[in-house]
Write a protein that holds these residues in place. Structure first.
Motif, mmCIF file in Angstrom:
data_model
loop_
_atom_site.group_PDB
_atom_site.id
_atom_site.type_symbol
_atom_site.label_atom_id
_atom_site.label_comp_id
_atom_site.label_asym_id
_atom_site.label_seq_id
_atom_site.Cartn_x
_atom_site.Cartn_y
_atom_site.Cartn_z
ATOM 1 N N GLY A 97 0.776 -1.226 0.000
ATOM 2 C CA GLY A 97 0.000 0.000 0.000
ATOM 3 C C GLY A 97 0.809 1.278 0.000
ATOM 4 N N LEU A 98 2.136 1.197 -0.098
ATOM 5 C CA LEU A 98 2.938 2.416 -0.119
ATOM 6 C C LEU A 98 3.258 2.815 -1.549
ATOM 7 C CD1 LEU A 98 5.498 1.838 2.777
ATOM 8 C CD2 LEU A 98 3.505 3.309 2.776
ATOM 9 N N GLU A 99 3.152 4.096 -1.813
ATOM 10 C CA GLU A 99 3.533 4.630 -3.105
ATOM 11 C C GLU A 99 5.032 4.932 -3.087
ATOM 12 O OE1 GLU A 99 1.034 8.069 -3.320
ATOM 13 O OE2 GLU A 99 -0.629 6.932 -4.188
ATOM 14 N N PRO A 100 5.622 5.162 -4.214
ATOM 15 C CA PRO A 100 7.036 5.550 -4.217
ATOM 16 C C PRO A 100 7.240 6.831 -3.416
ATOM 17 C CG PRO A 100 6.321 4.979 -6.433
ATOM 18 C CD PRO A 100 5.110 4.967 -5.568
ATOM 19 N N GLY A 101 8.241 6.831 -2.570
ATOM 20 C CA GLY A 101 8.482 7.974 -1.699
ATOM 21 C C GLY A 101 7.839 7.820 -0.337
ATOM 22 N N GLY A 102 7.101 6.767 -0.087
ATOM 23 C CA GLY A 102 6.527 6.500 1.231
ATOM 24 C C GLY A 102 5.113 6.992 1.435
ATOM 25 N N GLY A 103 4.481 7.585 0.430
ATOM 26 C CA GLY A 103 3.109 8.054 0.583
ATOM 27 C C GLY A 103 2.116 6.917 0.632
ATOM 28 N N VAL A 104 0.953 7.175 1.180
ATOM 29 C CA VAL A 104 -0.099 6.166 1.295
ATOM 30 C C VAL A 104 -1.291 6.618 0.464
ATOM 31 C CG1 VAL A 104 -1.596 4.912 2.891
ATOM 32 C CG2 VAL A 104 0.673 5.615 3.626
ATOM 33 N N PRO A 105 -1.803 5.772 -0.427
ATOM 34 C CA PRO A 105 -2.972 6.157 -1.215
ATOM 35 C C PRO A 105 -4.216 6.257 -0.331
ATOM 36 C CG PRO A 105 -2.347 3.894 -1.694
ATOM 37 C CD PRO A 105 -1.282 4.457 -0.813
ATOM 38 N N PRO A 106 -5.217 7.023 -0.739
ATOM 39 C CA PRO A 106 -6.393 7.264 0.102
ATOM 40 C C PRO A 106 -7.125 6.010 0.561
ATOM 41 C CG PRO A 106 -6.396 8.765 -1.754
ATOM 42 C CD PRO A 106 -5.278 7.804 -1.973
ATOM 43 N N GLY A 107 -7.187 4.969 -0.213
ATOM 44 C CA GLY A 107 -7.927 3.778 0.198
ATOM 45 C C GLY A 107 -7.194 2.902 1.196
ATOM 46 N N GLU A 108 -5.930 3.151 1.467
ATOM 47 C CA GLU A 108 -5.127 2.293 2.329
ATOM 48 C C GLU A 108 -5.031 2.778 3.773
ATOM 49 O OE1 GLU A 108 -3.490 -0.593 1.611
ATOM 50 O OE2 GLU A 108 -4.456 -0.589 -0.340
ATOM 51 N N THR A 109 -5.572 3.942 4.077
ATOM 52 C CA THR A 109 -5.432 4.464 5.435
ATOM 53 C C THR A 109 -6.458 3.824 6.365
ATOM 54 O OG1 THR A 109 -6.880 6.301 4.902
ATOM 55 C CG2 THR A 109 -4.515 6.679 4.666
ATOM 56 N N PRO A 110 -6.098 3.613 7.630
ATOM 57 C CA PRO A 110 -7.060 3.054 8.583
ATOM 58 C C PRO A 110 -8.084 4.103 8.985
ATOM 59 C CG PRO A 110 -5.001 3.545 9.686
ATOM 60 C CD PRO A 110 -4.779 3.802 8.227
ATOM 61 N N PRO A 111 -9.218 3.700 9.515
ATOM 62 C CA PRO A 111 -10.224 4.681 9.936
ATOM 63 C C PRO A 111 -9.710 5.514 11.105
ATOM 64 C CG PRO A 111 -10.856 2.483 10.631
ATOM 65 C CD PRO A 111 -9.651 2.333 9.752
ATOM 66 N N ALA A 112 -10.214 6.724 11.238
ATOM 67 C CA ALA A 112 -9.758 7.634 12.288
ATOM 68 C C ALA A 112 -10.240 7.201 13.667
ATOM 69 C CB ALA A 112 -10.237 9.047 11.991
ATOM 70 N N GLU A 113 -11.399 6.633 13.771
ATOM 71 C CA GLU A 113 -11.970 6.221 15.046
ATOM 72 C C GLU A 113 -12.251 4.722 15.011
ATOM 73 O OE1 GLU A 113 -12.526 8.248 17.637
ATOM 74 O OE2 GLU A 113 -11.765 9.964 16.535
ATOM 75 N N SER A 114 -12.444 4.159 16.192
ATOM 76 C CA SER A 114 -12.806 2.747 16.232
ATOM 77 C C SER A 114 -14.267 2.589 15.824
ATOM 78 C CB SER A 114 -12.596 2.186 17.632
ATOM 79 O OG SER A 114 -13.528 2.755 18.516
ATOM 80 N N SER A 115 -14.694 1.377 15.648
ATOM 81 C CA SER A 115 -16.059 1.156 15.200
ATOM 82 C C SER A 115 -17.055 1.111 16.354
ATOM 83 C CB SER A 115 -16.125 -0.164 14.420
ATOM 84 O OG SER A 115 -15.741 -1.231 15.254
ATOM 85 N N MET A 116 -16.587 1.326 17.591
ATOM 86 C CA MET A 116 -17.495 1.330 18.734
ATOM 87 C C MET A 116 -18.257 2.651 18.789
ATOM 88 S SD MET A 116 -15.276 -0.456 21.740
ATOM 89 C CE MET A 116 -16.580 -0.185 22.897
ATOM 90 N N PRO A 117 -19.571 2.627 18.944
ATOM 91 C CA PRO A 117 -20.336 3.871 18.958
ATOM 92 C C PRO A 117 -20.190 4.650 20.262
ATOM 93 C CG PRO A 117 -21.795 2.020 19.270
ATOM 94 C CD PRO A 117 -20.423 1.457 18.988
ATOM 95 N N GLU A 118 -19.762 4.014 21.356
ATOM 96 C CA GLU A 118 -19.645 4.689 22.644
ATOM 97 C C GLU A 118 -18.242 4.484 23.190
ATOM 98 O OE1 GLU A 118 -22.631 3.269 25.271
ATOM 99 O OE2 GLU A 118 -24.262 3.776 23.931
ATOM 100 N N ALA A 119 -17.898 5.270 24.187
ATOM 101 C CA ALA A 119 -16.569 5.166 24.781
ATOM 102 C C ALA A 119 -16.449 3.942 25.678
ATOM 103 C CB ALA A 119 -16.261 6.424 25.578
ATOM 104 N N GLY A 120 -17.521 3.466 26.225
ATOM 105 C CA GLY A 120 -17.447 2.320 27.118
ATOM 106 C C GLY A 120 -18.829 1.929 27.589
ATOM 107 N N PRO A 121 -18.878 1.030 28.555
ATOM 108 C CA PRO A 121 -20.189 0.606 29.052
ATOM 109 C C PRO A 121 -20.860 1.728 29.843
ATOM 110 C CG PRO A 121 -18.444 -0.369 30.359
ATOM 111 C CD PRO A 121 -17.785 0.322 29.210
ATOM 112 N N ARG A 122 -22.162 1.666 29.918
ATOM 113 C CA ARG A 122 -22.936 2.690 30.624
ATOM 114 C C ARG A 122 -22.614 2.630 32.113
ATOM 115 N NH1 ARG A 122 -28.177 5.344 29.828
ATOM 116 N NH2 ARG A 122 -29.006 5.798 31.888
ATOM 117 N N GLU A 123 -22.319 3.783 32.703
ATOM 118 C CA GLU A 123 -21.997 3.871 34.126
ATOM 119 C C GLU A 123 -23.290 4.049 34.900
ATOM 120 O OE1 GLU A 123 -19.879 3.636 37.369
ATOM 121 O OE2 GLU A 123 -18.830 3.697 35.457
ATOM 122 N N THR A 124 -23.655 3.052 35.699
ATOM 123 C CA THR A 124 -24.900 3.123 36.463
ATOM 124 C C THR A 124 -24.659 3.166 37.964
ATOM 125 O OG1 THR A 124 -25.043 0.709 36.464
ATOM 126 C CG2 THR A 124 -26.197 1.883 34.693
#
Length: 88
Positions: free
Chosen positions: A26-53
């Motif tokens: 996934g690296l281009e010449p010179g070390g660049g990364v094409p747009p489709g190869e980057t990981p997502p910015a956030e995790s796939s979890m919708p919340e930070a953690g379990p509900r605090e009760t």
């Protein structure tokens, strides 16, 4: 079974944490990364953690808030009396 002694360089193997750019996918010449190869910015979890009760939102704060207000009132009264003494 023979175990490696502490300080024995043959007992440990070194793995470079940086991948070799020639073998990385996934690296281009010179070390660049094409747009489709980057990981997502956030995790796939919708919340930070379990509900605090367990932590109640109200009920415990009346005592500390009263103590803070009394302390502020005493300090304000001290400075008011001190200012009156300086004026007179």
């Amino acid at each position: 079974m023979i175990s490696a002694l502490s300080g024995d360089p043959d007992g440990m193997s070194y793995v470079n944490p940086d991948p070799d750019p020639e073998r990385s996918t996934g690296l281009e010449p010179g070390g660049g990364v094409p747009p489709g190869e980057t990981p997502p910015a956030e995790s796939s979890m919708p919340e930070a953690g379990p509900r605090e009760t367990h932590n109640p939102a109200k009920g415990w704060s009346k005592g500390p808030m009263t103590a803070i207000l009394v302390l502020v009132a005493l300090i304000a009264a001290f400075f008011l009396v001190y200012a009156i003494i300086l004026i007179v």
